[in-house]
Design an enzyme around this catalytic site. Structure first.
Site, PDB file in Angstrom:
ATOM      1  N   GLU A  42       0.799  -1.220   0.000  1.00 21.16           N
ATOM      2  CA  GLU A  42       0.000   0.000   0.000  1.00 21.16           C
ATOM      3  C   GLU A  42       0.840   1.283   0.000  1.00 21.16           C
ATOM      4  O   GLU A  42       0.726   2.134   0.879  1.00 21.16           O
ATOM      5  CB  GLU A  42      -0.978  -0.016   1.185  1.00 21.16           C
ATOM      6  CG  GLU A  42      -1.927  -1.203   1.100  1.00 21.16           C
ATOM      7  CD  GLU A  42      -2.865  -1.325   2.289  1.00 21.16           C
ATOM      8  OE1 GLU A  42      -2.878  -0.425   3.158  1.00 21.16           O
ATOM      9  OE2 GLU A  42      -3.593  -2.337   2.363  1.00 21.16           O
ATOM     10  N   GLU A  62      -5.342 -10.952  -1.883  1.00 24.35           N
ATOM     11  CA  GLU A  62      -6.347 -10.567  -0.896  1.00 24.35           C
ATOM     12  C   GLU A  62      -7.765 -10.562  -1.484  1.00 24.35           C
ATOM     13  O   GLU A  62      -8.566  -9.663  -1.237  1.00 24.35           O
ATOM     14  CB  GLU A  62      -5.983  -9.213  -0.269  1.00 24.35           C
ATOM     15  CG  GLU A  62      -4.572  -9.214   0.313  1.00 24.35           C
ATOM     16  CD  GLU A  62      -4.191  -7.948   1.041  1.00 24.35           C
ATOM     17  OE1 GLU A  62      -5.072  -7.346   1.674  1.00 24.35           O
ATOM     18  OE2 GLU A  62      -3.005  -7.568   0.974  1.00 24.35           O
TER      19      GLU A  62
END
Length: 900
Positions: free
Chosen positions: A571, A678
């Protein structure tokens, strides 16, 4: 013809120097030995570090007629024993120290994350330099000699030829000396490795002249050395049960070798990938070139042991050794890593590492390049002030090229661009020759599996895709559905290092060991992420934060050396790391802190695929554009192997399939594989099923997607409520039933390892928590685990048959292993009931008593997979698993299909 010289007088001088000092002229290259043919090298000090063999050498100069010009060292390394990477000059005594003028035969070793280089200043003293990486830069921490004649009992004729050795108990020794019998010494080093303790100890070494080297095998100390001229200038050896006394002369390892002109020699001995190797030097290259006997070249040959531990003479020669692995065609391959060459030279590259300088008709050969199911593009990182070209030739330099990359001027010899050419598909394993048809510099190259308007991407073969999941919440029925493992939270920094320098590895160990025991690829999550960083990080300076990031990466890579994939930065857009300013901040690229993070990961985990990972990308073109820019910055530097796209429900639900596919197509143009990460869908049974049916085929069937990792599957144990796929009793939700049937029908995905009666379970613990054991079946090492201090179950889940051993492999002071039992055929076999235990202590190692303890390196035998001690096994009188392809064949098939 336009050449480099017409543009710049400095370039003309550079080209003339290159041609005049090149060691091998155009034409057939030298065979496997010597292993370095573009420079003169001697006194090889080999050491296994970071999963590679490193060799630091003295650097003989062309035309030298004595050893007064020995002032620097070169470093080489290999992970396959055939292709050697040149790391350039790592030390110059006149430039890097304030007192030394020469650099005679060196040695190198790693301890506690530091690398120690021991360098003689001629024959009078020995210094030490320290670095954070094998490649340096090195500094002189004491500003003077470490070993000198003023040390008690160190007044030998020649204070040189350091041989450093760290024993299993942590005590370090430095062997040194030369000049004839009576001049061999050893002295203890303190833990800091830059100071000595006590007096030098005299060693009784028959026929001694120089080149002391110590190695240890199965508890026996082997001291090898070069004899004097009266005794043939051989490499002889002695053995003892002590590193400092009690040696018995055993014979000759290597007579004066081939093409050595009956002159000096210097050896080192290492074990790598379960084989032993002898490094030495000769004059083969100089003899072929008509040079002097002072111009030497390093060689390597296999070394073996008899059953009694003695070493038979090595069969040395030009054939050298065979490669132990292939080269991944799709990885970024440094140009200065090759097996043979003609007319090239090497210099430092402005982007790091080294680059090749390639005049016309020069070439390098990279052996055993594995193209797998096919490549049809070639990318090269080039620099130059003129147009040039690179021919790609397979298997023989005289074959026609399969492709020619016409390189354009980049505007400078250190101004780098990635340039591309497409060609007809190549599959399988080949030797690759890269031949210059002009003049250019080459930093790295790689092959790609597709093409798009001259900018090939790297689509993933559906036959090699994985379907993975997380394991922190449990792994019940895991191998029924999934064939790739990721830890959910246990790999994050706050979990791994809750206290500064206080690691907590147990949950990561479980995940890693579970993956390795089942031969499933392991993806680490994650190194650098602004969320879930440890609280103590906030109190540190920017510099200290950066240092802690490096320590985390270094220590994780050392503990888990076979991680197939790593989410290096997670991220970067939504949650940038709080350590980013110490790592370079925005910098010139706007993302320098990410570049530095990937550089560290590449340094410490050179064999892992390095990934970036972010959410909100697959559904948002604006964010995908920003993300792709970061990927391209990393890709231009050869630092990234894949981009991760988090695919949580909030990135999928509410977006149509066309939007998702369009963004995948856009991102694929960056030229690196896509890893879907994910993945989860929350909702009712029908809603979840509908979303899987509509969205999952978009990613699974996309040619750039290498695999998909779901983010949980057990109902009630997932990060997102209502996203589980299987209930505790094993009942499938409709989406899981559909997913299982869909993936079985649509791709030839590597099947999950089988489970059930074919499992072998070992219950064991270690006394320190860093002990390692291997499971050996029918002589093959099939799994290796790092133990915790509490009893845990370690399971191997791939079919195998034959004798079963559990082996302790890293015994040291304070380390012991307690094996409770082993389960096979649904039968429990207690370790203390087994008669074979070579690691038990009965006054000495190898006592052979009935015991569940392994106090020494050794193994407990648990019979065979066919045995049934209780009479109530799942396969009495039958093998635990059905015979079929050998374990080696299964490994090869899995590796070829997954290509990690």
């Amino acid at each position: 013809m336009l050449n480099r010289a017409t543009l710049n007088p400095a370039s003309l001088f550079k080209a003339l120097v290159l041609v005049s000092t090149c060691l091998v002229t155009a034409g057939p290259a030298v065979a496997s030995n010597p292993i370095v043919t573009h420079a003169y090298t001697a006194d090889p000090a080999a050491r296994v570090m970071n999963g590679r063999v490193y060799v630091v050498t003295t650097h003989d100069q062309p035309g030298q007629t004595d050893y007064s010009q020995l002032v620097d060292y070169r470093l080489f390394s290999s992970d396959d024993m055939e292709n050697w990477q040149d790391h350039g000059i790592i030390w110059n005594s006149r430039e890097d120290s304030s007192w030394a003028n020469l650099a005679y035969a060196p040695d190198i070793i790693e301890r506690n994350g530091k690398y120690y280089l021991y360098f003689p200043d001629g024959g009078s003293t020995i210094g030490v330099a320290v670095a954070d990486r094998p490649e340096g830069p090195y500094r002189d921490p004491i500003g003077g000699p470490l070993v000198h004649r003023s040390i008690p009992n160190a007044n030998v004729e020649w204070v040189f030829d350091p041989g450093v050795f760290i024993d299993d108990d942590g005590q370090a020794y430095l062997y040194f000396g030369g000049g004839g019998p009576g001049n061999a010494r050893v002295i203890r080093l303190n833990d800091d490795m830059i100071s000595t303790r006590g007096s030098a100890i005299t060693l009784d070494v028959p026929y001694f002249f120089e080149a002391l080297h110590m190695h240890k095998r199965n508890g026996t100390y082997y001291l090898s050395y070069s004899t004097n001229s009266q005794n043939g200038i051989r490499i002889d050896y002695m053995t003892s049960n002590s590193p400092v006394s009690g040696f018995t002369h055993r014979g000759t390892i290597l007579p004066n070798p081939w093409e050595n002109n009956n002159n000096n020699n210097h050896q080192s001995i290492v074990e790598f990938d379960n084989d032993w190797y002898l490094f030495y030097h000769n004059r083969a290259l100089s003899n072929a070139q008509g040079g002097t006997t002072y111009m030497r070249s390093i060689n390597v040959d296999r070394l073996t042991y008899n059953s009694n531990g003695l070493i038979p003479q090595v069969d040395a020669g030009p054939g050298g050794v065979s490669a132990i692995s292939t080269v991944d065609a799709f990885a970024v391959n440094q140009a200065e890593r090759f097996s043979e060459q003609s007319n090239i030279n090497i210099e430092p590259a402005s982007e790091g590492t080294q680059n090749l300088m390639m005049p016309g008709q020069s070439w390098v050969k990279v052996s055993n390049v594995d193209f797998g199911n096919g490549a049809s593009g070639f990318q090269a990182r080039v620099a130059g002030e003129v147009q040039s070209g690179i021919q790609v030739i397979l298997d023989d330099i005289n074959n026609p090229p399969v492709a020619t990359l016409q390189t354009t001027s980049t505007g400078g010899w250190q101004t780098w661009e990635t340039q591309t050419v497409n060609f007809n598909q190549v599959t399988g394993v080949h030797d690759v020759y890269l031949r210059s048809i002009g003049y250019h510099n080459l930093n790295w190259f790689r092959f790609v599996a597709g093409e798009s308007d001259g900018q090939p991407g790297q689509p993933a073969d559906p036959n090699r895709k994985f379907l993975g999941n997380i394991v922190d919440a449990g792994n019940a029925n895991f191998t029924r559905y999934w064939n790739q493992v990721t830890p959910e939270n246990s790999g994050k920094w706050e979990s791994v290092e809750p206290r500064r320098d206080g690691y907590s590895w147990s949950k990561m160990d479980e995940a890693y060991n579970f993956a390795k025991s089942g031969n499933m690829p392991f993806k680490h999550h994650t190194f650098v992420w602004g969320s879930q960083e440890p609280n103590w990080l906030g109190s540190l300076s920017n510099a200290d934060r950066a240092a802690e990031v490096e320590e985390l990466i270094r220590d994780t890579c050392r503990r888990y050396p076979d991680m197939e994939m790593i989410d290096v930065v997670n991220e970067p857009i939504h949650a940038p790391s709080n350590a980013r300013w110490g790592l370079g901040g925005d910098g010139a690229t706007g993302w320098d802190w990410i570049v530095r993070s990937f550089e560290l990961a590449r340094q410490y985990c050179p064999n892992s695929k390095l990934l970036l990972n972010e959410y909100g990308i697959i559904n948002d073109r604006a964010k995908a554009t920003r993300y792709r820019q970061i990927v391209e910055i990393l890709n231009d530097r050869g630092l990234i192997d894949g981009m991760g796209l988090q695919s949580h429900s909030f990135n999928l639900v509410g977006y149509d399939a066309a939007t998702l596919k369009g963004n995948l197509d856009f991102l694929a143009q960056a030229g690196v594989p896509i890893y879907i990460s994910e993945w989860d869908i929350d909702g009712s049974d029908q809603m979840q099923l509908n979303e899987f049916r509509q969205k999952f085929p978009v990613v699974w069937e996309h040619p750039a997607v290498a695999g998909v990792t779901l983010w949980g599957y057990m109902v009630g144990r997932t990060w997102m409520d209502n996203s589980g796929l299987m209930y505790a009793d094993g009942t499938e939700r409709p989406a899981l039933a559909w997913l299982r049937e869909y993936t079985e029908q649509n791709t030839d995905t590597p099947p999950p390892p089988t489970s059930g009666s074919g499992d072998i379970l070992v219950r064991a613990r270690g006394t320190q928590g860093d002990e390692q054991i291997r499971l050996i079946v029918s002589g093959e090492s099939v799994a290796q685990w790092t133990l915790s201090t509490g009893y845990r179950d370690y399971t191997y889940s791939v079919d195998a048959e034959g004798d079963i051993l559990v082996e302790f492999v890293n015994d040291a002071d304070g380390r012991d292993v307690q094996v409770d039992y082993l389960q096979v055929n649904n039968e429990t076999r207690q370790a203390e009931d087994m008669s074979h235990n070579t690691g038990a202590w009965d006054g000495e190692c190898g006592g052979g008593t009935l015991s569940e303890w392994l106090h020494c390196n050794g193994s407990v035998g648990f019979g065979t997979t066919y045995d049934c001690y209780s009479g109530s096994c799942s396969g009495t009188s039958e093998p635990v698993t059905q015979p079929g392809s050998t374990l080696r064949d299964r490994w090869a098939a899995i590796r070829d299909r997954w290509r990690f």
